[in-house]
Design a protein around this motif. Structure first.
Motif, mmCIF file in Angstrom:
data_model
loop_
_atom_site.group_PDB
_atom_site.id
_atom_site.type_symbol
_atom_site.label_atom_id
_atom_site.label_comp_id
_atom_site.label_asym_id
_atom_site.label_seq_id
_atom_site.Cartn_x
_atom_site.Cartn_y
_atom_site.Cartn_z
ATOM 1 N N THR A 58 0.838 -1.192 0.000
ATOM 2 C CA THR A 58 0.000 0.000 0.000
ATOM 3 C C THR A 58 0.878 1.248 0.000
ATOM 4 O O THR A 58 1.755 1.386 0.862
ATOM 5 C CB THR A 58 -0.916 0.028 1.244
ATOM 6 N N GLY A 102 -8.157 5.313 -6.354
ATOM 7 C CA GLY A 102 -8.703 4.869 -5.081
ATOM 8 C C GLY A 102 -8.976 6.029 -4.156
ATOM 9 O O GLY A 102 -9.467 7.078 -4.585
ATOM 10 N N GLU A 103 -8.630 5.851 -2.891
ATOM 11 C CA GLU A 103 -8.839 6.880 -1.885
ATOM 12 C C GLU A 103 -7.608 6.999 -1.001
ATOM 13 O O GLU A 103 -6.959 5.997 -0.682
ATOM 14 C CB GLU A 103 -10.064 6.561 -1.017
ATOM 15 N N ARG A 105 -6.388 8.286 2.704
ATOM 16 C CA ARG A 105 -6.939 8.650 4.008
ATOM 17 C C ARG A 105 -5.866 8.520 5.091
ATOM 18 O O ARG A 105 -4.891 7.774 4.920
ATOM 19 C CB ARG A 105 -8.142 7.776 4.339
ATOM 20 N N THR A 107 -3.648 7.402 8.198
ATOM 21 C CA THR A 107 -3.379 6.071 8.734
ATOM 22 C C THR A 107 -2.613 6.169 10.046
ATOM 23 O O THR A 107 -1.767 7.063 10.207
ATOM 24 C CB THR A 107 -2.589 5.213 7.741
ATOM 25 N N SER A 109 -1.089 3.319 11.089
ATOM 26 C CA SER A 109 -0.351 2.060 10.974
ATOM 27 C C SER A 109 0.935 2.096 11.793
ATOM 28 O O SER A 109 1.675 3.088 11.779
ATOM 29 C CB SER A 109 -0.019 1.798 9.505
ATOM 30 N N ALA A 136 -2.476 6.659 3.834
ATOM 31 C CA ALA A 136 -2.371 5.434 3.050
ATOM 32 C C ALA A 136 -3.242 5.579 1.816
ATOM 33 O O ALA A 136 -4.366 6.094 1.886
ATOM 34 C CB ALA A 136 -2.835 4.228 3.872
ATOM 35 N N ASP A 138 -5.401 3.719 -0.607
ATOM 36 C CA ASP A 138 -6.119 2.455 -0.796
ATOM 37 C C ASP A 138 -6.466 2.301 -2.273
ATOM 38 O O ASP A 138 -7.269 3.077 -2.815
ATOM 39 C CB ASP A 138 -7.384 2.423 0.056
ATOM 40 N N ALA A 140 -8.206 0.947 -5.427
ATOM 41 C CA ALA A 140 -9.406 0.245 -5.885
ATOM 42 C C ALA A 140 -9.138 -0.458 -7.211
ATOM 43 O O ALA A 140 -9.507 -1.616 -7.409
ATOM 44 C CB ALA A 140 -10.566 1.227 -6.032
ATOM 45 N N LEU A 160 -1.363 -5.814 -4.400
ATOM 46 C CA LEU A 160 -0.920 -5.915 -3.015
ATOM 47 C C LEU A 160 -0.252 -7.257 -2.756
ATOM 48 O O LEU A 160 -0.560 -8.263 -3.398
ATOM 49 C CB LEU A 160 -2.106 -5.734 -2.063
#
Length: 252
Positions: A58, A102-103, A105, A107, A109, A136, A138, A140, A160
């Motif tokens: 990611t 994707g998106e 947002r 994180t 982590s 991160a 993400d 799609a 991934l």
């Protein structure tokens, strides 16, 4: 892994072949063009950012809330990330590039900070500023172009790395990277120059995951694939020893 090597893998479909190449591109990327939705007009807005990756591949971003792209993401998390692997090609349009869709947002982590700083040590000077935070991306889906007529859409999941059952490796990763850089810089140099065609220099290892490891020299990054999936520190050690043996045989 080269295009021809990827095609020789049994059972590979065009999407799987391309996804393998794309995963390498993402891991090797040092920077990318982030596309966000400009507020309030809705225009596409592009900005250049440094990139790192999580153990599963990611993409990671470190951005300031003062930046326009962050303000855009606060209102609309939809984004694209263009990764250009054309390098210094005389005809860039014949080279490979991929747009991730994707998106992006925030994180929290546990691995984001150390993996980003291993990749971009200069970020240590501002990573703790209160306005900076990790995001991160993400994925799609993705749109891959490998030159004229070589265009394919790839599901995000195919980009991934499977990290299921690899908790021991992720936990051991900081120690592996520190040990390799401190005690086996010669081996890292052999990986880069003999196995991956990199220029001589003080290459560093920045990350290890089940599929391979990442090497960096200045602005250049390379991806060293493992022959098989590894899930813990001992398996990683054995594979790194095997690979240095292969590199030394090529250097002889």
């Amino acid at each position: 892994m080269s295009v021809e090597e990827t095609k020789k893998q049994p059972g590979n479909s065009p999407v799987k072949e391309t996804a393998a190449l794309a995963r390498t591109m993402i891991r090797a990327a040092q920077k990318g063009a982030l596309g966000t939705v400009l507020q309030p007009t809705g225009h596409p807005y592009a900005s250049l950012l440094l990139i790192a990756t999580e153990p599963d591949g990611t993409p990671l971003l470190l951005i300031s809330k003062l930046a326009l792209h962050t303000k855009n993401l606060t209102a609309d998390q939809r984004a694209t990330l263009l990764i250009d692997a054309t390098g210094l090609d005389a005809d860039p349009l014949s080279g490979a590039r991929i747009t991730l869709i994707g998106e992006a947002r925030p994180t929290t982590s546990a691995t984001a900070r150390r993996r980003y700083l291993e990749r971009h040590p200069s970020a240590a000077g501002f990573v703790d500023f209160p306005d900076f935070s990790f995001y991160a991306f993400d994925i799609a889906t993705a749109h891959y172009i490998g030159g004229f007529g070589r265009i394919i859409d790839i599901p995000g999941g195919d980009l991934l790395t499977d990290v299921a059952g690899a908790d021991a490796l992720i936990e051991a990763e900081p120690g592996i990277v520190e040990h390799m850089n401190a005690d086996h810089a010669d081996a890292i140099g052999l990986y880069a120059t003999k196995l991956l065609g990199g220029a001589p220099g003080e290459w560093r290892m920045t990350g290890v995951d089940p599929e391979g490891c990442d090497l960096v020299l200045g602005a250049r990054a390379l991806r060293l694939p493992f022959a098989g999936r590894v899930t813990n520190g001992e398996e990683a050690r054995k594979e790194l020893v095997r690979l240095v043996g292969v590199a030394r045989s090529q250097a002889a």
